[in-house]
Design an enzyme around this catalytic site. Structure first.
Site, PDB file in Angstrom:
ATOM      1  CD  GLU A 112     104.286 -44.644 -62.077  1.00 24.71           C
ATOM      2  OE1 GLU A 112     104.518 -43.989 -61.052  1.00 24.71           O
ATOM      3  OE2 GLU A 112     103.606 -45.679 -62.086  1.00 24.71           O
ATOM      4  CD  GLU A 132      99.299 -44.957 -62.478  1.00 19.43           C
ATOM      5  OE1 GLU A 132     100.316 -45.553 -62.860  1.00 19.43           O
ATOM      6  OE2 GLU A 132      98.903 -43.884 -63.000  1.00 19.43           O
TER       7      GLU A 132
END
Length: 641
Positions: A112, A132
């Site tokens: 990210e 995630e």
């Protein structure tokens, strides 16, 4: 643990993260990283920035120990602001270009941060992923918004929903990686790239503002609709999957920045959910399995296991052989006659073909794997094996005979393992002189698919043998769990009350297919009776016998399995059990099993003349049809059952 910055004569500041083993984004690391970025932005001698990690890795992502603290306390303020304060304010919207140099891995928050940079340069074979969802949350630092804008919706959705990483080579083709260079040139090329952006020779890309890869709103919503339908089929009990799709859509409809804000809000809701708590518990539990007192902490080093002999080529033996050969371990497979051996080799070939068909294994690797198995009818090839795994029927005398034979046939360092699911290992090895080499290697069916592996130790099993088997487990991509030698070991001991409850309900009149339906709707992949069909009735009988001996006052021995066998049913292995199994189709409930169930109920005599039901139903004022036909049952009745 540190974040350091060095400014070169070229005006490029290289900021390097160091937090072994994977340079995780600990809270302190994030704070230091913000400080270094602030410093670089205000220094006149810094024109551009390169962000990287030390020790051959960028970062494995956010330190999920923080998740655990948040889940224990409910204090969301423990989560640092990576999404807006770090990535947007200090990287993406910065006045100086930031290029990330990725080696080894960029996972979770690491990817990210990377997609928030203005360019990404990677070494070969670097892993890139957003795992995630496997922890019950979603990417919470802008990943749901930036990844689709860089590589397009279909692949971005796939990466997030499956939690599977891709390699940098694929990332370059997708547009996620700008260039792949040799590790020795990684920083040099990244510095030059950053300066080229600063000097307007290369584009200054802010991925949150890109829309080219998204397509039209109608196209995007159609892709998301198809993904949502798939999620309802494959992950109906995992709320983070649909939440992820909803957050992606929100960002497409309302824009990247509102999408990032909504992503953070949904992340905070998910991280304290029961699903995330459970999946984080699983994650930490799996990590804990690699640490065994007096085994992994006494300075031992694992010995190489290059060749394994397997005795018994049935469903379990052929599955174990498959998982070994696809992970580059040679296998010698012994059977009692040519017919059984030929069938075993065919099962292994079918297993490998299924892995190729499901894109779990490349064809060239499949060809190599099949060349690594050799079928034999005697022990002549056992003289140089590093381990033997016995996988025959649950018969103590047969196992004792085999172990006496292999102790003579195998070299003195060879590990002597049994795949028994129930039998006391002290009995299996009691006639041997080398009882320190006896260990349980209990796989779960199908062995080439299921990840768990029980390593059963006796009081005499040597730490070296346990360590070696743990290492093999990791080599073949299993989760090896070391347990003590007791009735049922760990898994069957856990399953004991579960299967007992199912058998009791069946013999108290509840429809077996309804029990299975309720269990699958709860979230398990299959119900207890379909599982019994899959694992085999021989295992069910052996397990029941062991538990009846160990816990006679707590065990209900169902006559049902014996009656099924008597009626020519052996579960999935011969296509008939509680269900009908036909090639190419899903298992179908078999109504003709009804008379067998009724006979089993009569023999078990758990509800003589229906009086038990009438007393229970009278107490709660329910009609009998409520029990049989409804998918809901009064919780008080369930409690009594």
């Amino acid at each position: 643990m540190e974040v350091k910055m060095e400014v070169g004569s070229d005006g490029v500041a290289v900021i390097a993260i160091s937090n072994p083993p994977v340079n995780a984004f600990a809270v302190q690391i994030i704070g230091w990283l913000k400080e270094k970025l602030d410093e670089a932005m205000i220094r006149d001698d810094v024109k551009a920035i390169v962000l990287t990690g030390e020790n051959g890795k960028f970062t494995g992502g956010f330190d999920i120990n923080v998740f655990q603290k948040v889940q224990q306390t409910g204090n969301l303020s423990l989560l640092p602001d990576i999404s807006v304060d770090l990535i947007i304010n200090k990287i993406e919207d910065a006045k100086k270009p930031v290029v990330v140099a990725i080696e080894g891995l960029a996972l979770g928050a690491g990817l990210e941060v990377s997609v928030g940079c203005h360019a990404r340069i990677a070494a070969p074979k670097a892993q890139l992923g957003l795992p995630e969802l496997s922890l019950g949350v979603l990417p919470g630092a802008g990943g749901t918004q930036r990844l689709p804008r860089l590589i397009g919706l279909p692949k971005a959705i796939d990466m997030m929903l499956t939690s599977k990483p891709i390699l940098s080579e694929e990332g370059e083709k997708l547009g996620l990686i700008d260039a792949i260079v040799h590790p020795q040139d990684l920083i040099k090329v990244s510095r030059r790239w950053a300066l080229d952006i600063a000097n307007k020779r290369k584009p200054w890309v802010r991925s949150l503002h890109s829309v080219n890869k998204i397509g039209s709103l109608v196209e995007a919503q159609q892709i998301l609709k198809v993904a949502s339908q798939q999620v309802k089929r494959t992950a109906p009990n995992l709320p983070q999957h649909q939440a992820c799709l909803d957050v992606i859509e929100e960002g497409i409809v309302k824009g990247g920045f509102p999408g990032v804000l909504n992503e953070g809000k949904v992340f905070n809701e998910l991280v304290v959910s029961d699903t995330s708590k459970g999946l984080c518990h699983v994650f930490f539990s799996q990590r804990a399995t690699s640490k065994v007192p007096n085994v992994t902490d006494i300075g031992l080093k694992p010995r190489a296991v290059k060749k394994v002999a397997i005795i018994g080529g049935g469903l379990m033996g052929s599955g174990i052989a498959t998982t070994l050969i696809v992970n580059n371990i040679y296998v010698v497979l012994k059977e009692v006659n040519s017919e059984y051996l030929q069938n075993a080799i065919k099962m292994i070939e079918a297993n490998v073909r299924s892995l190729v068909a499901r894109k779990k294994l490349a064809q060239n690797r499949a060809d190599k794997a099949l060349s690594m198995v050799k079928g034999v009818l005697d022990y002549s090839e056992f003289n140089d094996v590093d381990m033997v795994i016995e996988a025959v029927i649950e018969d103590v005398s047969l196992k004792q005979k085999i172990f006496c034979e292999i102790e003579k046939a195998c070299p003195p360092h060879c590990i002597l393992a049994t795949n028994t699911s129930t039998i006391d290992l002290n009995l299996v090895g009691e006639k041997l002189t080398s009882q320190d080499r006896v260990v349980g290697a209990h796989f779960f069916s199908p062995a080439h698919v299921m990840p768990l592996m029980e390593i059963v130790r006796t009081e005499k099993t040597s730490p070296q043998v346990i360590l070696d088997l743990m290492t093999v487990g990791k080599m073949i991509k299993k989760v090896p769990v070391v347990v003590r030698n007791c009735t049922g070991f760990a898994v069957n001991r856990t399953f004991f009350p579960y299967t007992q409850s199912a058998d009791m309900l069946l013999h108290l009149g509840v429809d077996l297919f309804r029990i299975d339906r309720l269990i699958t709707s709860f979230g398990l992949p299959m119900g207890p009776f379909q599982l019994e069909d899959l694992t085999g009735y021989g295992v069910a009988i052996a397990v029941a016998k062991e538990f009846a001996t160990a816990f006679p006052d707590r065990t209900f021995v169902s006559p049902c399995v014996s009656l099924l066998i008597k009626n020519g049913r052996n579960g999935k292995s011969n296509g008939k059990g509680y269900y009908i199994y036909e090639k190419g189709s899903k298992p179908k409930p078999d109504p003709s099993v009804g008379p067998i169930i009724e006979e089993s109920r009569r023999l078990a005599n758990r509800m003589p003349q229906g009086k038990w039901w009438h007393r229970l139903l009278g107490r709660f004022g329910r009609k009998q049809t409520h029990i049989y036909k409804s998918e809901e049952m009064d919780p008080n009745i369930w409690r009594l059952l």
